[in-house]
Motif scaffolding. Structure first.
Motif, PDB file in Angstrom:
ATOM      1  N   ARG A 126      -4.083   3.018  -1.761  1.00  0.00           N
ATOM      2  CA  ARG A 126      -3.192   3.363  -0.643  1.00  0.00           C
ATOM      3  C   ARG A 126      -3.953   4.117   0.446  1.00  0.00           C
ATOM      4  O   ARG A 126      -3.748   3.875   1.644  1.00  0.00           O
ATOM      5  CB  ARG A 126      -2.020   4.193  -1.154  1.00  0.00           C
ATOM      6  N   LYS A 129      -6.143   1.774   2.440  1.00  0.00           N
ATOM      7  CA  LYS A 129      -5.289   0.981   3.334  1.00  0.00           C
ATOM      8  C   LYS A 129      -4.877   1.792   4.551  1.00  0.00           C
ATOM      9  O   LYS A 129      -4.897   1.283   5.684  1.00  0.00           O
ATOM     10  CB  LYS A 129      -4.053   0.496   2.578  1.00  0.00           C
ATOM     11  N   ARG A 130      -4.498   3.036   4.326  1.00  0.00           N
ATOM     12  CA  ARG A 130      -4.100   3.904   5.454  1.00  0.00           C
ATOM     13  C   ARG A 130      -5.255   4.095   6.423  1.00  0.00           C
ATOM     14  O   ARG A 130      -5.037   4.245   7.630  1.00  0.00           O
ATOM     15  CB  ARG A 130      -3.616   5.268   4.941  1.00  0.00           C
ATOM     16  N   ALA A 165       0.454  -1.788  -4.404  1.00  0.00           N
ATOM     17  CA  ALA A 165      -0.103  -0.622  -3.705  1.00  0.00           C
ATOM     18  C   ALA A 165      -0.832  -1.014  -2.426  1.00  0.00           C
ATOM     19  O   ALA A 165      -1.127  -0.142  -1.598  1.00  0.00           O
ATOM     20  CB  ALA A 165      -1.040   0.149  -4.625  1.00  0.00           C
ATOM     21  N   GLY A 166      -1.141  -2.305  -2.272  1.00  0.00           N
ATOM     22  CA  GLY A 166      -1.775  -2.737  -1.026  1.00  0.00           C
ATOM     23  C   GLY A 166      -3.014  -3.597  -1.149  1.00  0.00           C
ATOM     24  O   GLY A 166      -3.586  -4.002  -0.130  1.00  0.00           O
TER      25      GLY A 166
END
Length: 256
Positions: A126, A129-130, A165-166
């Motif tokens: 996560r 990804k952010r 979660a991505g």
């Protein structure tokens, strides 16, 4: 125009949603890699800078290779071991900053060589990804004995949770050798019953099967078609794999 193009089977062009090929770069020089991409780059979707090889090469060389791969519409990314080293040393922020500065658009997040709680691994996915990275995550252990402790049901649950979660793709661990690990037995033969269970639970387009050996590549192409996603392909085998995908070798001719 390709030679004998009238005999070939057309494949989906890039960016591909399936039929993805991930190639392992074990430390090729810039000019060698560029020459290879000039002849075979259209068949490569992801290029993994294997393990921690980026550490032992100068930044300028790594950066130049990253930009070269991107110029061929290939997504270069850092190997999972590099992430694991950063996690162990509490330097995840520095790792992501360095990856960004080197131009990597994607990173691999794994726990194959170290012990990371699954919740922490999901948090790392996560976070990356952010930070704007595409994430490929890998499920499985590099030590065969530890990998056997991971039950199939648990492996599948981890795969789905990492996608949720991505992760854009979840990689099924097979290492560079493809034997006695994950879905392959000691001889390198695929455990088809286990693969069928995974396919029943996980979207096949989201799975990247590590299949470093020709027989494994043939198995997956014959079982799932030439749009199966395959990884840990040697740089020497890019053209070989593509001819298998297009039914241009005895193993797959007339069967695709």
């Amino acid at each position: 125009m390709k030679s004998f193009e009238f005999l070939s089977k057309k494949r989906e062009g890039k960016p591909r949603n399936c039929g993805i090929t991930m190639v392992l770069d074990k430390g090729m020089g810039l000019e060698t890699a560029k020459s290879l991409m000039e002849i075979s780059g259209e068949y490569v979707d992801y290029l993994k800078f294997g393990w921690g090889t980026s550490i032992v090469h100068e930044q300028d060389i790594v950066r130049a290779k990253v930009e070269m791969y991107k110029s061929f519409d290939i997504t270069p990314y850092t190997g999972g071991t590099l992430f694991e080293l950063a996690y162990m040393q509490g330097k995840l922020d520095e790792f992501l900053k360095e990856a960004r500065n080197l131009g990597f658009p994607a990173v691999e997040i794994s726990d194959g060589s170290t012990s990371i709680s699954h919740d922490d691994k999901l948090d790392c996915i996560r976070k990356a990804k952010r930070e704007g990275f595409e994430v490929l995550s890998e499920v499985g252990k590099k030590n065969p004995e530890l990998d056997k402790e991971l039950a199939l049901e648990e492996r599948i649950r981890y795969m789905q949770e990492e996608l949720d979660a991505g992760s854009s793709l979840v990689i099924v661990e097979a290492r560079e050798g493809g034997k006695n690990i994950g879905i392959f037995d000691k001889a390198g033969n695929a455990k088809e019953d286990e693969i069928d269970v995974i396919l029943d639970k996980i979207n096949p387009k989201k799975i990247l099967w590590e299949a470093p050996n020709k027989d494994q590549q043939v198995f997956f192409i014959l079982k799932l078609g030439n749009t199966v996603n395959l990884g840990n392909v040697s740089s020497d085998d890019i053209t070989s794999l593509e001819t298998l995908r297009q039914g241009l070798r005895g193993d797959t001719v007339g069967k695709i």
